[in-house]
Write an enzyme that holds these catalytic residues in place. Structure first.
Site, mmCIF file in Angstrom:
data_model
loop_
_atom_site.group_PDB
_atom_site.id
_atom_site.type_symbol
_atom_site.label_atom_id
_atom_site.label_comp_id
_atom_site.label_asym_id
_atom_site.label_seq_id
_atom_site.Cartn_x
_atom_site.Cartn_y
_atom_site.Cartn_z
ATOM 1 N N ASP A 1 -3.363 -4.568 4.055
ATOM 2 C CA ASP A 1 -4.239 -4.232 4.772
ATOM 3 C C ASP A 1 -4.212 -4.972 6.547
ATOM 4 O OD1 ASP A 1 -5.932 -2.187 6.325
ATOM 5 O OD2 ASP A 1 -7.561 -3.769 6.332
ATOM 6 N N ARG B 1 -17.332 1.462 10.129
ATOM 7 C CA ARG B 1 -17.492 0.310 11.088
ATOM 8 C C ARG B 1 -18.612 0.742 12.503
ATOM 9 N NH1 ARG B 1 -13.616 -1.233 12.526
ATOM 10 N NH2 ARG B 1 -12.335 0.255 10.989
ATOM 11 N N HIS C 1 -2.625 -6.760 11.347
ATOM 12 C CA HIS C 1 -2.825 -5.186 10.599
ATOM 13 C C HIS C 1 -2.063 -4.800 9.964
ATOM 14 C CE1 HIS C 1 -5.883 -1.304 10.895
ATOM 15 N NE2 HIS C 1 -6.451 -2.261 9.494
ATOM 16 N N ARG D 1 -13.851 6.345 0.002
ATOM 17 C CA ARG D 1 -13.000 4.713 -0.011
ATOM 18 C C ARG D 1 -13.154 4.344 -1.520
ATOM 19 N NH1 ARG D 1 -10.004 2.152 4.219
ATOM 20 N NH2 ARG D 1 -10.232 3.437 6.097
ATOM 21 N N LYS E 1 -13.798 -7.137 7.575
ATOM 22 C CA LYS E 1 -13.501 -7.006 8.389
ATOM 23 C C LYS E 1 -13.595 -7.431 9.655
ATOM 24 C CE LYS E 1 -9.852 -3.676 9.203
ATOM 25 N NZ LYS E 1 -9.158 -3.186 8.031
ATOM 26 N N SER F 1 -6.442 2.941 11.210
ATOM 27 C CA SER F 1 -7.111 3.752 10.409
ATOM 28 C C SER F 1 -5.934 4.970 9.837
ATOM 29 C CB SER F 1 -7.941 3.771 10.548
ATOM 30 O OG SER F 1 -9.363 3.718 9.562
ATOM 31 N N LYS G 1 -0.827 2.532 5.694
ATOM 32 C CA LYS G 1 -0.674 1.008 5.537
ATOM 33 C C LYS G 1 -0.564 1.136 3.832
ATOM 34 C CE LYS G 1 -3.680 -0.511 8.297
ATOM 35 N NZ LYS G 1 -4.185 0.766 9.183
ATOM 36 N N THR G 2 -1.872 1.423 3.399
ATOM 37 C CA THR G 2 -2.496 1.957 1.725
ATOM 38 C C THR G 2 -1.438 2.382 1.419
ATOM 39 O OG1 THR G 2 -4.584 0.656 2.754
ATOM 40 C CG2 THR G 2 -4.092 1.372 0.076
HETATM 41 N N1 LIG Z 1 3.644 11.150 5.216
HETATM 42 C C1 LIG Z 1 2.001 11.138 5.108
HETATM 43 N N2 LIG Z 1 1.908 9.510 5.245
HETATM 44 C C2 LIG Z 1 1.199 8.846 5.132
HETATM 45 N N3 LIG Z 1 -0.070 9.462 4.310
HETATM 46 C C3 LIG Z 1 -0.217 10.756 3.918
HETATM 47 C C4 LIG Z 1 0.845 11.606 4.356
HETATM 48 N N4 LIG Z 1 0.307 12.420 4.224
HETATM 49 C C5 LIG Z 1 -1.315 12.204 3.934
HETATM 50 N N5 LIG Z 1 -1.026 11.274 3.687
HETATM 51 C C6 LIG Z 1 -2.912 10.611 3.810
HETATM 52 O O1 LIG Z 1 -3.126 9.709 4.513
HETATM 53 C C7 LIG Z 1 -4.402 8.847 4.310
HETATM 54 C C8 LIG Z 1 -3.386 7.465 4.128
HETATM 55 O O2 LIG Z 1 -4.289 6.423 4.476
HETATM 56 P P1 LIG Z 1 -4.330 4.853 3.998
HETATM 57 O O3 LIG Z 1 -5.074 4.803 3.488
HETATM 58 O O4 LIG Z 1 -2.580 4.771 3.618
HETATM 59 O O5 LIG Z 1 -4.665 4.311 5.684
HETATM 60 P P2 LIG Z 1 -4.440 2.970 5.890
HETATM 61 O O6 LIG Z 1 -3.379 2.965 6.928
HETATM 62 O O7 LIG Z 1 -4.557 2.331 5.148
HETATM 63 O O8 LIG Z 1 -6.196 3.117 6.990
HETATM 64 P P3 LIG Z 1 -7.360 1.329 6.578
HETATM 65 O O9 LIG Z 1 -6.566 0.368 7.525
HETATM 66 O O10 LIG Z 1 -8.037 2.210 7.828
HETATM 67 O O11 LIG Z 1 -7.192 1.121 5.212
HETATM 68 C C9 LIG Z 1 -3.962 9.098 3.241
HETATM 69 O O12 LIG Z 1 -4.831 9.560 2.297
HETATM 70 C C10 LIG Z 1 -2.694 10.356 2.670
HETATM 71 O O13 LIG Z 1 -2.244 10.401 1.608
HETATM 72 O O1 LIG Z 2 -12.066 -0.979 7.910
HETATM 73 C C1 LIG Z 2 -12.367 -0.414 7.487
HETATM 74 O O2 LIG Z 2 -13.192 0.130 7.786
HETATM 75 C C2 LIG Z 2 -11.192 -0.184 6.921
HETATM 76 C C3 LIG Z 2 -10.351 -0.130 7.815
HETATM 77 O O3 LIG Z 2 -9.295 -0.623 6.944
HETATM 78 C C4 LIG Z 2 -9.997 0.246 8.920
HETATM 79 O O4 LIG Z 2 -10.915 0.541 9.963
HETATM 80 O O5 LIG Z 2 -8.708 -0.784 9.399
HETATM 81 CA CA LIG Z 3 -6.068 0.794 4.010
HETATM 82 MN MN LIG Z 4 -7.399 -1.060 8.145
#
Ligand SMILES: Nc1ncnc2c1ncn2[C@@H]1O[C@H](COP(=O)(O)OP(=O)(O)OP(=O)(O)O)[C@@H](O)[C@H]1O
Ligand SMILES: O=C([O-])CC(=O)C(=O)O
Ligand SMILES: [Ca+2]
Ligand SMILES: [Mn+2]
Length: 661
Positions: A380, A179, A343, A445, A324, A361, A365-366
């Site tokens: 998310d 973004r 979020h 992604r 977003k 990010s 979360k995911t």
């Molecule tokens: N101990 C851990 N706990 C959680 N995630 C981990 C850990 N170690 C490594 N990772 C990695 O960290 C990343 C977490 O990314 P995730 O997609 O869950 O982010 P998000 O919080 O959903 O962010 P966004 O809002 O950008 O989508 C994954 O690639 C996951 O494999």
């Molecule tokens: O919006 C995006 O590009 C990915 C995301 O979930 C974040 O940054 O929270």
């Molecule tokens: Ca996510």
């Molecule tokens: Mn997000």
């Protein structure tokens, strides 16, 4: 990689049917020749005819209703319905200056080439004030295409689109692979001036109505200049009382499929009754804004106009802007209805216990809400209302870097036909994706419909949360893997919104970069952070939810000497939170941050629970701890003068809940 940033797979991609198919020369009289196949002959005289058989027409939808003046329903013809829909789309794409919409016709211009002479276009001709060439041109609308149709469009017309070995659609988002928060603008008018958060720390960069209209016209003119545009009509929010109708007009099949996956997909019946959207996105993608336009600081601009209920995207093809951007809209609309927008990820146990996962990010979360032993409500974006929680979206957007089948099986298996895979690298021949490859970006992604996760909870709603888990990826390695928080501490950390990542590795300097983003998503909030914090505090108190801080980052020292906490350990920690066993554990309190940490958790080595144990250099630990504490304090200064909630008591408690040294 070619100089335009796109991959070129020279020979293979270009070999197929460029010259079209030759007409079959059939000769009925000579059909006496003995063929070794005994099947009846195909019911077509030409290849074109054969191809026309391949595409079966969808069964007509249920009778279409329209409301008469007296409120009764009447069936309207398919023709009339199509006309109404085209009028609505034409109105969406109208130039405001010329007060005329384009001539809109449904369908793919390529498919119609042959027939076009005899085809009578169903068109909308409003009172034309000024005729220009653009008003004489047809714009073909590809309306709510299916994933299969979008695949075909992408592969045929969008360079960089390929089918991967597991059936996902690999795409490139172009120059932007993330973004552009510094190009996100919001129209400041008499209403929003008072309602929204402006100024230092706010993500809302102001623009005026006139400039918005200039950008809107630019996007609309660009879209109308194309042979075809994609239109998606979809929903946001699984809470039926607070469902929002959105229309997305875009130039790429990739964008249409992305939103098809990420928003809630209407049923055919719901689509018939769709009516006027509550909000419209005009995504001009690669077409830039005009840098001579007032307020423009780059060629990219993402503009939200709440009064007009519109958003314009110029100069970026990163699909996350749409997702977003709509989330920002919800962060405005929902609090107006006393609903908290968050979020966060969200899942639910077999007994109906709901957990929220906040975090910036890449903090998990995911990854952590996608848990094979629990129902996924969403990964998310959520709402917390009087009725409980509801997902805003209909899909997930998972980070793919270093994705492994063993550690994240459900996400791995979701990457199949229908899933959009952004900016990944794959084998030219086998089309097997190499998830460790960062050649295009580290922010690779996958966007897939939530039903691709086997234990998704459909509809994506649940009761009030029992646990509120704040995730931080602490590259300083001083935050404990898990701490139990008081309500005031939960608010302190929610407002702080901390995470730290390891900075770029190019020059060998790896210094953790602390990031503070209020409400774990300052880039998307519209009102002052304390408004959301007050609502969260009120709901957590009312429903007795417990707050937790989980460090998914470093342990055993900083980035250079330590390592990221094993995902398997984090999962055990999260399991213990869900099951309630962690609430019953024994606790000690840490220095500086004053966090309550458990002394033991099943499946997790006890020595890692207190980070001090894992550092061999105790002085370095203390020094780093104080450094991080100082960063928290400095960040929180900006919130010291704001009241949270009705009385000052909570505000004072929150201020006291930060690091003390
Ligand atoms: N101990 C851990 N706990 C959680 N995630 C981990 C850990 N170690 C490594 N990772 C990695 O960290 C990343 C977490 O990314 P995730 O997609 O869950 O982010 P998000 O919080 O959903 O962010 P966004 O809002 O950008 O989508 C994954 O690639 C996951 O494999
Ligand atoms: O919006 C995006 O590009 C990915 C995301 O979930 C974040 O940054 O929270
Ligand atoms: Ca996510
Ligand atoms: Mn997000």
């Amino acid at each position: 990689m070619a100089e335009n940033g796109e991959f070129s797979f020279t020979s293979r991609a270009n070999k197929t049917g460029r010259d079209g198919l030759a007409k079959i020369q059939t000769n009925k009289k000579e059909a006496v020749v003995c063929h070794d196949d005994s099947a009846p002959p195909v019911k077509a005289q030409t290849i074109d005819e054969l191809h026309s058989l391949q595409k079966k027409r969808s069964t007509p939808n249920t009778p279409i209703k329209s409301t008469l003046a007296d409120g009764s329903f009447t069936s309207i013809s398919e023709e009339e319905r199509q006309k109404q829909q085209l009028q609505s789309i034409s109105a969406s794409l109208a130039s405001l200056a010329r007060e005329t919409g384009p001539k809109v016709v449904k369908g793919d211009p390529e498919a119609r080439k042959v027939e076009s002479q005899k085809l009578t276009h169903t068109q909308y001709t409003p009172t034309i004030l000024n005729i220009s060439d653009s008003a004489l041109k047809f714009t073909h609308v590809l309306y709510d295409l299916s994933p299969a149709e979008l695949y075909e469009q992408a592969i045929k017309y969008e360079k960089g689109s390929f089918i991967t070995a597991t059936g996902a659609l690999a795409t490139l988002s172009g120059a932007k692979t993330g973004r552009s928060p510094r190009d996100k603008r919001v129209v400041k008018d008499e209403t929003t001036e008072n309602e929204l958060w402006w100024g230092k720390g706010s993500p809302n960069i102001e623009m005026d109505e006139q400039t918005f209209l200039v950008n809107r016209e630019r996007a609309v003119d660009y879209l109308n200049s194309l042979d075809k545009v994609f239109v998606n009509d979809q929903f946001l929010n699984w809470d039926p009382e607070h469902r929002i109708k959105v229309r997305i007009v875009s130039a790429r099949a990739y964008h249409s499929l992305f939103m098809h996956n990420m928003c809630i997909r209407p049923t055919p019946e719901e689509l018939e009754d769709f009516g006027t959207p509550d909000f419209t996105i005009y995504n001009a993608g690669l077409f830039p804004c005009n840098r001579y336009t007032h307020y423009m600081t780059s060629s990219t601009s993402i503009d939200i106009n709440l009064a007009r209920k519109e958003m314009v995207i110029l100069g970026t093809q990163y699909a996350g802007e749409m997702k977003k951007g709509l989330f920002s809209l919800m962060h405005y609309l929902m609090p107006k209805r006393q609903i908290l927008s968050l979020h966060s990820g969200c899942n639910m146990g077999k007994d109906g216990d709901v957990a929220l996962f906040f975090g910036l990010s890449g903090t998990g979360k995911t990854t952590l809400s996608t848990d094979h032993n629990r129902y996924l409500i969403g990964d998310d974006e959520h709402c917390w209302s009087e009725n409980g929680v509801s997902n805003i979206e209909g899909g997930c957007y998972a980070k793919c870097i270093d994705l492994s089948r063993e550690k994240e099986p459900d996400i791995w298996n979701a990457i199949k036909f229908g899933t959009v895979l952004e900016n990944v690298v794959f084998d030219e021949h086998t089309r097997q994706v190499d998830y460790s490859d960062k050649s295009v970006t580290e922010n690779t992604r996958a966007a897939y419909p939530i039903e691709y996760i086997p234990n998704a909870k459909i509809p994506c709603v649940g009761p009030h949360p029992k646990n509120v888990i704040l995730l931080a990826c602490d590259a300083f390695g001083v935050l404990p893997p898990v701490s139990k928080l008081s309500l005031a501490q939960t608010m302190y950390h929610f407002i702080s919104g901390y995470t730290a990542l390891v900075a770029g590795t190019e020059d060998g300097v790896k210094e953790p970069q602390a990031t503070f983003s209020a409400c774990f998503g300052a880039a998307f909030i519209m009102l002052h952070p304390t408004k959301y914090a007050a609502m969260l505090a009120e709901r957590m108190q009312k429903h007795g939810a417990t707050g937790w801080l989980v460090n998914t980052g470093w342990s055993g020292g900083r980035y250079e000497s330590g390592s990221r906490i094993k995902l398997a350990y984090t999962r055990r920690i999260i399991d213990a939170i869900h099951s309630g066993t962690l609430l019953e554990a024994n606790y000690t309190t840490t220095e500086v941050f004053g966090l309550d940490i458990p002394t033991g958790i099943e499946g997790v080595p006890s020595e890692i629970l207190d980070p001090e144990n894992t550092w061999s250099d105790k002085n370095a630990y203390k020094e780093t701890l104080l450094k991080l504490g100082g960063l928290f304090k400095k960040n929180f200064e900006g919130f010291m003068s704001h009241k949270i909630g009705e009385d000052n008591k909570l505000t004072e408690e929150i201020l006291a809940a930060g690091p003390v040294f």
